[in-house]
Structures are given as structure tokens and as C-alpha cells.
Motif scaffolding. Sequence first.
Motif, mmCIF file in Angstrom:
data_model
loop_
_atom_site.group_PDB
_atom_site.id
_atom_site.type_symbol
_atom_site.label_atom_id
_atom_site.label_comp_id
_atom_site.label_asym_id
_atom_site.label_seq_id
_atom_site.Cartn_x
_atom_site.Cartn_y
_atom_site.Cartn_z
ATOM 1 N N ASP A 231 -1.593 1.359 -2.436
ATOM 2 C CA ASP A 231 -0.906 0.916 -1.233
ATOM 3 C C ASP A 231 -1.792 1.070 -0.003
ATOM 4 O O ASP A 231 -2.525 2.059 0.134
ATOM 5 C CB ASP A 231 0.382 1.744 -1.064
ATOM 6 N N TYR A 232 -1.687 0.133 0.898
ATOM 7 C CA TYR A 232 -2.475 0.142 2.129
ATOM 8 C C TYR A 232 -2.283 1.438 2.908
ATOM 9 O O TYR A 232 -3.224 1.949 3.512
ATOM 10 C CB TYR A 232 -2.086 -1.070 2.971
ATOM 11 N N THR A 233 -1.084 1.985 2.885
ATOM 12 C CA THR A 233 -0.803 3.212 3.627
ATOM 13 C C THR A 233 -1.494 4.431 3.028
ATOM 14 O O THR A 233 -1.546 5.482 3.668
ATOM 15 C CB THR A 233 0.718 3.484 3.695
ATOM 16 N N MET B 198 -3.260 -9.305 1.438
ATOM 17 C CA MET B 198 -3.135 -8.493 0.238
ATOM 18 C C MET B 198 -1.690 -8.514 -0.223
ATOM 19 O O MET B 198 -0.773 -8.551 0.583
ATOM 20 C CB MET B 198 -3.630 -7.068 0.475
ATOM 21 N N ASN B 199 -1.519 -8.537 -1.525
ATOM 22 C CA ASN B 199 -0.201 -8.497 -2.139
ATOM 23 C C ASN B 199 0.054 -7.056 -2.555
ATOM 24 O O ASN B 199 -0.685 -6.509 -3.363
ATOM 25 C CB ASN B 199 -0.139 -9.433 -3.348
ATOM 26 N N GLN B 200 1.075 -6.461 -2.009
ATOM 27 C CA GLN B 200 1.387 -5.062 -2.269
ATOM 28 C C GLN B 200 2.472 -4.956 -3.327
ATOM 29 O O GLN B 200 3.647 -5.212 -3.044
ATOM 30 C CB GLN B 200 1.852 -4.377 -0.976
ATOM 31 N N GLY B 201 2.084 -4.599 -4.547
ATOM 32 C CA GLY B 201 3.017 -4.465 -5.657
ATOM 33 C C GLY B 201 3.091 -5.719 -6.490
ATOM 34 O O GLY B 201 2.843 -6.834 -6.009
ATOM 35 N N ALA C 223 0.792 -9.216 -6.699
ATOM 36 C CA ALA C 223 -0.494 -8.571 -6.964
ATOM 37 C C ALA C 223 -0.824 -8.657 -8.445
ATOM 38 O O ALA C 223 -0.045 -8.213 -9.283
ATOM 39 C CB ALA C 223 -0.462 -7.110 -6.515
ATOM 40 N N ALA D 55 -1.915 -4.577 -9.330
ATOM 41 C CA ALA D 55 -1.154 -3.870 -8.301
ATOM 42 C C ALA D 55 -1.593 -2.420 -8.123
ATOM 43 O O ALA D 55 -1.392 -1.847 -7.056
ATOM 44 C CB ALA D 55 0.334 -3.926 -8.634
ATOM 45 N N LEU E 100 -5.600 -1.395 -4.702
ATOM 46 C CA LEU E 100 -5.556 -2.221 -3.498
ATOM 47 C C LEU E 100 -6.781 -3.134 -3.409
ATOM 48 O O LEU E 100 -7.901 -2.722 -3.718
ATOM 49 C CB LEU E 100 -5.522 -1.290 -2.283
ATOM 50 N N GLN F 168 -8.039 -6.676 -0.801
ATOM 51 C CA GLN F 168 -7.702 -7.685 0.203
ATOM 52 C C GLN F 168 -8.491 -8.959 -0.079
ATOM 53 O O GLN F 168 -9.709 -8.932 -0.224
ATOM 54 C CB GLN F 168 -8.025 -7.188 1.610
#
Length: 186
Positions: free
Chosen positions: A94-96, A130-133, A138, A141, A144, A146
Motif C-alpha cells: 500500500d502507498y501509505t 497505481m491500482n491499490q488492491g 492490481a 497487489a 506496490l 506505479q
Amino acid sequence: MLIRMSSEPEQQIGVGTADAFQRLWTPHRMAYIQGENKPTGPGAADGCPFCSLPAKSDEDGLIIARGSGVYAVLNLYPYNGGHLMVVPFRHVADYTELDEAETSELALFTKRAMAALRAASGAHGFNIGMNQGSVAGAGIAAHLHQHVVPRWGGDTNFMPVVGHTKILPQLLADTRRMLAEAWPAG
């Protein structure tokens, strides 16, 4: 898939039969469609390509540039010629989960990717994201990445619209070399 590019009556064309380029195919896409080489877990030993690529040479891994926290690599299943991805070395989904240094370098590499693509191929625009999940599309998935997809005026024609196929006029190794040479110093 058989796409006729002439008005002559359709005839049966066998495998290995010379057909004057009347048959267009992209068999490499079947590996993606069938999910070949999808990771089974979180690391290189579990098949994560983004974890195993950095151990390869740039040429073998199609890596364009390496930073301290991220790297840029060509997409094996590109939407357009020059489609690349910026990927953190660290396995995060995840980006976070990126730290500040990784976040900054991911942004910097995205800017450098755009500059390299403009210099090498005259890209008119870009799709970046970016596709998250897996529910968001993704393909991988768990790690991560981009996407940076170059675009040109009129680059959508009958092939992707009717044939659901993109025609790439250049080998990935040649594209990697061209973009690596155009990658801005930093």
C-alpha cells in the motif's frame, strides 16, 4: 485471433503458413491472462517479480534506472511502447506503507520517467497511476508499483478497440536501452 486486413474471401490459414501478415497475435499476453508467475507470497522466494528483479542485471530485468529506495522497470505486458513502472525495492502493498524517503524518490523517478520518455520517444502525454488492491485491478497487489504509460495523439486505433491487442513496434530490450540512455542524471 484472426484479423483480416484485406477484402479477399476468408480462407483457412494454418500454423506456420505464410499469410502476408494477415494474422496478428500477441501470445505473450496469454501468460498474463492466465496468471502465470503470479506471486504466491510476499517475497522473491514466493515468486514476487518485483522482489526478484533487482537481483538481475539491468538488461535481463529490463530495469531502466535504480535509486536507493525505488527502481524503474519496463512492463512485460505494456499498454503502449515505453510503458514502465516505478517500484519500491521494499515489499509493501500500500502507498501509505512507504516511508518519506521512498515516497519522495517514487515521485522523483516518476518525473524522470516522464522526461526520459519525452526525450526518447516524444510522448505527448501520460497516464500515471497505481491500482491499490486486486479489487482495484492490481495485477500484483502485494507489491506496490506505479505505472507510467506514454501517450501520443491518435495512439488508439482499431487494434485495441476492435482486436483488444496493442501493437508494439520495438523489442523490450531495445526500449529499455533507449530509455536508460535518455534517463536524466540525478
